[in-house]
Design an enzyme around this catalytic site. Structure first.
Site, PDB file in Angstrom:
ATOM      1  N   ASP A  43      -2.706 -43.721  24.603  1.00  0.00           N
ATOM      2  CA  ASP A  43      -3.972 -43.877  23.881  1.00  0.00           C
ATOM      3  C   ASP A  43      -3.822 -44.074  22.389  1.00  0.00           C
ATOM      4  OD1 ASP A  43      -3.670 -41.100  23.315  1.00  0.00           O
ATOM      5  OD2 ASP A  43      -4.653 -40.704  25.243  1.00  0.00           O
ATOM      6  N   LYS A  65      -9.404 -45.870  22.423  1.00  0.00           N
ATOM      7  CA  LYS A  65     -10.305 -46.714  21.654  1.00  0.00           C
ATOM      8  C   LYS A  65      -9.538 -47.397  20.533  1.00  0.00           C
ATOM      9  CE  LYS A  65     -13.661 -44.397  20.326  1.00  0.00           C
ATOM     10  NZ  LYS A  65     -14.791 -43.626  19.885  1.00  0.00           N
ATOM     11  N   MET A 179     -10.804 -32.978  15.411  1.00  0.00           N
ATOM     12  CA  MET A 179     -11.982 -33.760  15.798  1.00  0.00           C
ATOM     13  C   MET A 179     -13.222 -33.314  15.028  1.00  0.00           C
ATOM     14  SD  MET A 179     -11.357 -33.755  19.911  1.00  0.00           S
ATOM     15  CE  MET A 179     -10.996 -32.016  20.063  1.00  0.00           C
TER      16      MET A 179
HETATM   17  N1  SAH Z   1      -3.378 -33.516  21.304  1.00  0.00           N
HETATM   18  C1  SAH Z   1      -3.575 -33.809  19.918  1.00  0.00           C
HETATM   19  C2  SAH Z   1      -5.000 -33.610  19.485  1.00  0.00           C
HETATM   20  C3  SAH Z   1      -5.969 -34.487  20.194  1.00  0.00           C
HETATM   21  S1  SAH Z   1      -7.592 -34.320  19.590  1.00  0.00           S
HETATM   22  C4  SAH Z   1      -2.617 -32.977  19.080  1.00  0.00           C
HETATM   23  O1  SAH Z   1      -1.984 -32.055  19.578  1.00  0.00           O
HETATM   24  O2  SAH Z   1      -2.457 -33.300  17.924  1.00  0.00           O
HETATM   25  C5  SAH Z   1      -7.674 -35.597  18.394  1.00  0.00           C
HETATM   26  C6  SAH Z   1      -7.755 -35.022  17.003  1.00  0.00           C
HETATM   27  O3  SAH Z   1      -6.471 -34.663  16.554  1.00  0.00           O
HETATM   28  C7  SAH Z   1      -8.269 -35.977  15.958  1.00  0.00           C
HETATM   29  O4  SAH Z   1      -9.665 -36.053  15.965  1.00  0.00           O
HETATM   30  C8  SAH Z   1      -7.766 -35.346  14.687  1.00  0.00           C
HETATM   31  O5  SAH Z   1      -8.556 -34.253  14.330  1.00  0.00           O
HETATM   32  C9  SAH Z   1      -6.432 -34.809  15.141  1.00  0.00           C
HETATM   33  N2  SAH Z   1      -5.323 -35.711  14.814  1.00  0.00           N
HETATM   34  C10 SAH Z   1      -4.438 -36.243  15.676  1.00  0.00           C
HETATM   35  N3  SAH Z   1      -3.529 -36.981  15.019  1.00  0.00           N
HETATM   36  C11 SAH Z   1      -3.848 -36.894  13.722  1.00  0.00           C
HETATM   37  C12 SAH Z   1      -3.276 -37.435  12.531  1.00  0.00           C
HETATM   38  N4  SAH Z   1      -2.191 -38.211  12.553  1.00  0.00           N
HETATM   39  N5  SAH Z   1      -3.854 -37.133  11.348  1.00  0.00           N
HETATM   40  C13 SAH Z   1      -4.948 -36.355  11.298  1.00  0.00           C
HETATM   41  N6  SAH Z   1      -5.521 -35.825  12.381  1.00  0.00           N
HETATM   42  C14 SAH Z   1      -4.975 -36.095  13.582  1.00  0.00           C
END
Ligand code: SAH
Length: 520
Positions: A43, A65, A179
């Site tokens: 994704d 998306k 998020m």
């Molecule tokens: N499984 C992922 C989180 C998924 S939810 C994890 O462990 O990181 C998706 C959210 O993760 C986004 O809305 C944002 O808040 C955060 N996120 C993921 N990658 C990011 C990045 N490179 N920079 C900032 N926020 C990030």
């Protein structure tokens, strides 16, 4: 890997965390299973650099998306995983961060379990910890933050989720909201309403660990305003707590010379590029694109002719190589034709530069001549001088040039000028790799004008790039082409790219050239 490849008959799914974006944050285990995948379901938050490691021939299914295309629903994704595994494939489900941190990985695991499809989980580096770290914010700090809490800021049906903000404030740890960009105002208001000091440091961290990383350091009271002013967009993290004030002293990424630069590295297929590593070291986000494929000559007569020459290679005193691919393909040819390595006894070797020298060395052979500057003309001049000097007025030794079909004339011109006798053989052709899914992905990034630089090491990589991606004028205007040598620059420039040429034809020099350019 061999073990993994034979183990699976029934199909199996690996739920793999890809980390927050920087390709270097994919785990060793993650890369191992990815490189053995037959089907990859990924994704939007998976780093672009990682997608280049998806093996050739594996099917890639994008379910997130991006651009205008629609996200697949969770039940559609579940179905895809079940279907792909049921074909008996090794399926890698690649997810941003860690698959079990707001990644719905556990829902997928449940579905697989229901269908009796074997699966494994490969945890990933979660953005909740890594993004703050790349922004200089430690999630805990002795005496300041005894705990950290990872919380969803996701809205359900447009409404912020109900949460016990008072408990969060009481706890006194660092609060990390994922998020949460669209609910930032609400979150901060609730925290203050629940008793948090309005001057508590807080941060918005956008696209952390990638070239797009941005941070806004503020207070809970002002965070939303400041974030809005800076135009912070998802994906971003909200961090709240005293630790946010450490970001000046604990920051490090922004200091790197190529921070904020996204670079596309074109390279021959099959050769992993040291360039990517060198650029990542300097802080760049790197995507690799195989855009030229060196292939041994195929034509029967040519093969026969080459075979004859090599079987009598003792007629020559020198063999000359002008690329690492040439060296590798030469030994492949000897093996293919069952020509014994002992034929090379007593032969001396001239190489064009460092990479070629290293390739030769990997066969236990140490180059006898390498020019100071890694250009064909310098090689020709220098080799001729060496041969003339050694001959001391007698007949100089004879050289065999083993090169690509459309190799530069500069080398032969110099040898002819000096009266050196040589023979030239075409060892390989540079052909275009098949249009790959990686190319499609890169095309999208070009369209978004995501790259600041694209590197080219030869005119054939320029040609490969153009044929593979067929970029329009606008896509070409988004980046600067960093070229080795005038010929390469001419090819890039003729296609309408902005170009710069590195001082020397080496990786280091190319990287330095980008660093200077970026500093301006
Ligand atoms: N499984 C992922 C989180 C998924 S939810 C994890 O462990 O990181 C998706 C959210 O993760 C986004 O809305 C944002 O808040 C955060 N996120 C993921 N990658 C990011 C990045 N490179 N920079 C900032 N926020 C990030």
């Amino acid at each position: 890997m061999r073990r993994m490849k034979t183990e699976i008959k029934k199909g199996k799914v690996w739920l793999v965390g890809a980390g927050p974006g920087d390709a270097g944050l994919l785990t060793l285990r993650g890369r191992e299973v990815l490189e053995a995948a037959q089907s990859v379901v990924y994704d939007a938050l998976v780093g672009d650099g990682i997608l280049g490691w998806i093996p050739e021939g594996a099917s890639q299914i994008y379910v997130g998306k991006r651009g205008g295309s629609h996200t697949k629903s969770q039940s559609e994704i579940n179905q895809i995983l079940v279907e792909e595994a049921s074909k008996g494939r090794r399926v890698v489900r690649l997810k941003g961060g860690d698959p079990f941190v707001f990644g719905r990985g556990s829902e997928e695991a449940q579905v697989l379990s229901e269908h009796k499809i074997p699966f494994e989980v490969v945890p990933g580096v979660t953005s909740a910890v890594a993004v703050p770290a790349y922004c200089g914010i430690p999630v805990t700090h002795r005496g300041i933050a005894p705990s950290f809490h990872v919380i969803t800021g996701h809205r359900k049906n447009g409404e912020p989720a109900e949460m016990d903000y008072a408990a969060m404030v009481r706890e006194g740890g660092t609060l990390i909201f994922l998020m949460g960009v669209t609910s930032a105002e609400h979150i901060c208001q609730e925290l203050i309403r629940s008793g948090m000091d309005k001057d508590t440091p807080a941060a918005l961290l956008e696209r952390g660990t990638t070239a797009g990383q941005r941070k806004v350091i503020s207070t809970v009271e002002r965070l939303w305003e400041d974030g809005k002013k800076a135009g912070i967009k998802p994906p971003a993290i909200i961090a709240v707590g005293e630790v946010c004030s450490l970001s000046d002293t604990c920051g490090w990424l922004e200091e790197k010379p190529l921070f904020g630069q996204k670079v596309l590295v074109t390279r021959p297929r099959r050769r992993s590029s040291g360039m990517a590593g060198r650029l990542r070291e300097a802080g760049a986000e790197v995507v690799e694109l195989p855009s030229a494929e060196p292939k041994l000559v195929q034509d029967k007569e040519e093969v026969q002719d080459l075979r004859e020459t090599v079987s009598q290679i003792g007629r020559f005193q020198w063999a000359v190589f002008t690329s690492p691919s040439g060296v590798e393909l030469f030994f492949e040819f000897m093996k293919q034709e069952k020509l014994d390595l002992r034929l090379l006894m007593g032969l001396r070797f001239a190489v064009i530069g460092e990479g070629t020298r290293r390739a030769l060395q990997s066969y236990g052979l140490f180059a006898d001549y390498m020019p100071e500057r890694y250009y064909a003309r310098d090689l020709g001049k220098g080799l001729a001088e060496t041969l003339l000097e050694e001959a001391q007025g007698k007949r100089p030794e004879t050289a065999l040039l083993l090169r690509a079909r459309k190799a530069s004339d500069a080398l032969t011109e110099e040898l002819l000028k000096a009266g050196i006798s040589f023979e030239e053989k075409t060892l390989y052709d540079t052909v275009l790799p098949d249009a790959s899914l990686q190319a499609e992905r890169v095309k999208e990034l070009l369209k978004k004008q995501d790259f600041s630089f694209v590197t080219f090491t030869s005119a054939s990589t320029v040609e490969g790039f153009l044929n593979l991606l067929n970029p329009d004028a606008e896509e070409l205007s988004g980046f600067t082409a960093v070229c080795i040598g005038e010929e390469t620059r001419r090819a890039a420039s003729a296609a309408g790219m902005k170009t710069i040429v590195s001082d020397k034809p080496s990786m280091d020099s190319m990287a330095e050239c980008m660093e200077r350019f970026a500093a301006r």
